[in-house]
Design an enzyme around this catalytic site. Structure first.
Site, mmCIF file in Angstrom:
data_model
loop_
_atom_site.group_PDB
_atom_site.id
_atom_site.type_symbol
_atom_site.label_atom_id
_atom_site.label_comp_id
_atom_site.label_asym_id
_atom_site.label_seq_id
_atom_site.Cartn_x
_atom_site.Cartn_y
_atom_site.Cartn_z
ATOM 1 N NE ARG A 216 -1.265 -1.414 3.714
ATOM 2 C CZ ARG A 216 -1.417 -1.253 5.043
ATOM 3 N NH1 ARG A 216 -2.602 -0.940 5.571
ATOM 4 N NH2 ARG A 216 -0.381 -1.407 5.838
ATOM 5 C CG ASN B 264 4.338 25.529 14.610
ATOM 6 O OD1 ASN B 264 3.187 25.542 15.039
ATOM 7 N ND2 ASN B 264 5.342 26.139 15.233
ATOM 8 C CG HIS C 9 13.598 32.507 12.945
ATOM 9 N ND1 HIS C 9 12.493 32.196 12.201
ATOM 10 C CD2 HIS C 9 14.126 33.621 12.368
ATOM 11 C CE1 HIS C 9 12.355 33.072 11.221
ATOM 12 N NE2 HIS C 9 13.336 33.962 11.295
ATOM 13 C CE LYS D 160 12.960 26.219 16.715
ATOM 14 N NZ LYS D 160 13.542 27.261 15.849
ATOM 15 C CE1 TYR E 247 8.912 24.703 10.349
ATOM 16 C CE2 TYR E 247 10.776 24.922 11.817
ATOM 17 C CZ TYR E 247 10.139 25.240 10.643
ATOM 18 O OH TYR E 247 10.728 26.094 9.760
ATOM 19 C CG ASP F 264 13.704 35.717 8.506
ATOM 20 O OD1 ASP F 264 13.417 34.617 7.982
ATOM 21 O OD2 ASP F 264 13.364 36.038 9.676
HETATM 22 C C1 LIG Z 1 6.651 30.222 14.828
HETATM 23 C C2 LIG Z 1 5.268 30.830 14.802
HETATM 24 C C3 LIG Z 1 4.965 31.910 14.018
HETATM 25 N N1 LIG Z 1 3.693 32.412 14.037
HETATM 26 C C4 LIG Z 1 3.355 33.522 13.177
HETATM 27 C C5 LIG Z 1 4.328 34.684 13.193
HETATM 28 C C6 LIG Z 1 4.278 35.186 11.788
HETATM 29 O O1 LIG Z 1 3.192 36.075 11.662
HETATM 30 C C7 LIG Z 1 3.974 33.944 10.969
HETATM 31 C C8 LIG Z 1 5.201 33.351 10.318
HETATM 32 O O2 LIG Z 1 6.186 33.297 11.336
HETATM 33 P P1 LIG Z 1 7.698 33.330 10.923
HETATM 34 O O3 LIG Z 1 7.906 34.405 9.911
HETATM 35 O O4 LIG Z 1 8.535 33.345 12.187
HETATM 36 O O5 LIG Z 1 7.857 31.923 10.223
HETATM 37 P P2 LIG Z 1 9.242 31.323 9.725
HETATM 38 O O6 LIG Z 1 10.104 32.383 9.147
HETATM 39 O O7 LIG Z 1 8.903 30.141 8.928
HETATM 40 O O8 LIG Z 1 9.947 30.871 11.072
HETATM 41 C C9 LIG Z 1 9.877 29.524 11.427
HETATM 42 O O9 LIG Z 1 10.900 28.909 10.722
HETATM 43 C C10 LIG Z 1 12.178 29.078 11.312
HETATM 44 C C11 LIG Z 1 13.210 28.492 10.386
HETATM 45 C C12 LIG Z 1 12.147 28.478 12.673
HETATM 46 O O10 LIG Z 1 12.980 27.663 13.081
HETATM 47 C C13 LIG Z 1 11.099 28.963 13.553
HETATM 48 O O11 LIG Z 1 10.728 27.916 14.461
HETATM 49 C C14 LIG Z 1 9.856 29.453 12.931
HETATM 50 O O12 LIG Z 1 9.690 30.739 13.454
HETATM 51 O O13 LIG Z 1 3.414 32.997 11.861
HETATM 52 C C15 LIG Z 1 2.702 31.875 14.828
HETATM 53 O O14 LIG Z 1 1.540 32.366 14.811
HETATM 54 N N2 LIG Z 1 2.986 30.809 15.619
HETATM 55 C C16 LIG Z 1 4.241 30.257 15.641
HETATM 56 O O15 LIG Z 1 4.454 29.296 16.377
#
Ligand SMILES: Cc1cn([C@H]2C[C@H](O)[C@@H](COP(=O)(O)OP(=O)(O)O[C@H]3O[C@H](C)C(=O)[C@H](O)[C@H]3O)O2)c(=O)[nH]c1=O
Length: 184
Positions: A23, A48, A62, A72, A132, A168
């Site tokens: 399968r 996530n 981050h 993580k 994640y 970023d």
């Molecule tokens: C992490 C997180 C973010 N958010 C909100 C904050 C922003 O409005 C949006 C995107 O967040 P961010 O720009 O921080 O997403 P990434 O740039 O993908 O960051 C992530 O990817 C990098 C590589 C990592 O390791 C972090 O764990 C994680 O922050 O989601 C949430 O609402 N809940 C959450 O748990």
């Protein structure tokens, strides 16, 4: 599951066990009993998924400051990424050293990142999706970050960096802030 060390203490590759039949496939992402060898009593506060549309995009670097520092576990669900962790532990002999690993949708390899590391990745394919598991909940007030092109860390990205969020792009460098590390 098998646990493979890396040059950065605590940063661990997890080789998953894939069960296959006519399968398809089945494999565990996490098992409390199996992963006790990695860290007893490891629990997850938040899980996530991120989806990155275009090859070359970089997310990161981050981390969260204590008391919101988080471990993580990263698994690639679709496509391919170059996943990177940077040792930010102030008293670590490998402070500011980075280690990268290619993760892909085959899911044979996962990455466990202890507290005290920054995390980021570059999409090596379009539509790269990551799962994640976080040992602490997201805490905007405790969020920290370092620039993905910080000369003090000198990450070698496999592809030209094509897309980075405005947030970023504005992340500081170690030199800008005199960042001396964290005590996770
Ligand atoms: C992490 C997180 C973010 N958010 C909100 C904050 C922003 O409005 C949006 C995107 O967040 P961010 O720009 O921080 O997403 P990434 O740039 O993908 O960051 C992530 O990817 C990098 C590589 C990592 O390791 C972090 O764990 C994680 O922050 O989601 C949430 O609402 N809940 C959450 O748990």
């Amino acid at each position: 599951m098998k646990f493979l060390t890396t040059p950065l203490a605590g940063l661990t590759l997890i080789e998953t066990t894939r069960i296959e039949d006519e399968r398809g496939q089945f494999s565990r992402v996490f098992c409390e009993a199996e992963c006790a060898a990695l860290r007893p009593g490891l629990h997850w506060a938040q899980i996530n998924v991120s989806r990155t549309y275009h090859r070359g995009t970089v997310r990161g670097m981050h981390f969260q400051y204590p008391p919101a520092a988080e471990a993580k576990l990263i698994r690639c669900l679709r496509g391919r990424v170059f996943d990177i962790a940077v040792d930010l532990r102030a008293d670590s002999p490998t402070f500011l050293r980075w280690h990268g690993v290619e993760l892909d949708e085959d899911g044979k390899t996962q990455l466990f990142i202890p507290e005290g590391f920054a995390h980021g990745f570059q999409a090596l394919s379009d539509d790269a999706q990551l799962l994640y598991l976080h040992s602490a909940a997201w805490n905007r007030e405790k969020e920290g970050g370092l620039h993905h092109d910080d000369p003090a860390i000198a990450i070698t990205w496999p592809l030209p960096v094509t897309q980075v969020s405005s947030r970023d792009q504005q992340l500081p460098s170690v030199k800008d802030t005199g960042f001396a590390g964290i005590q996770p």
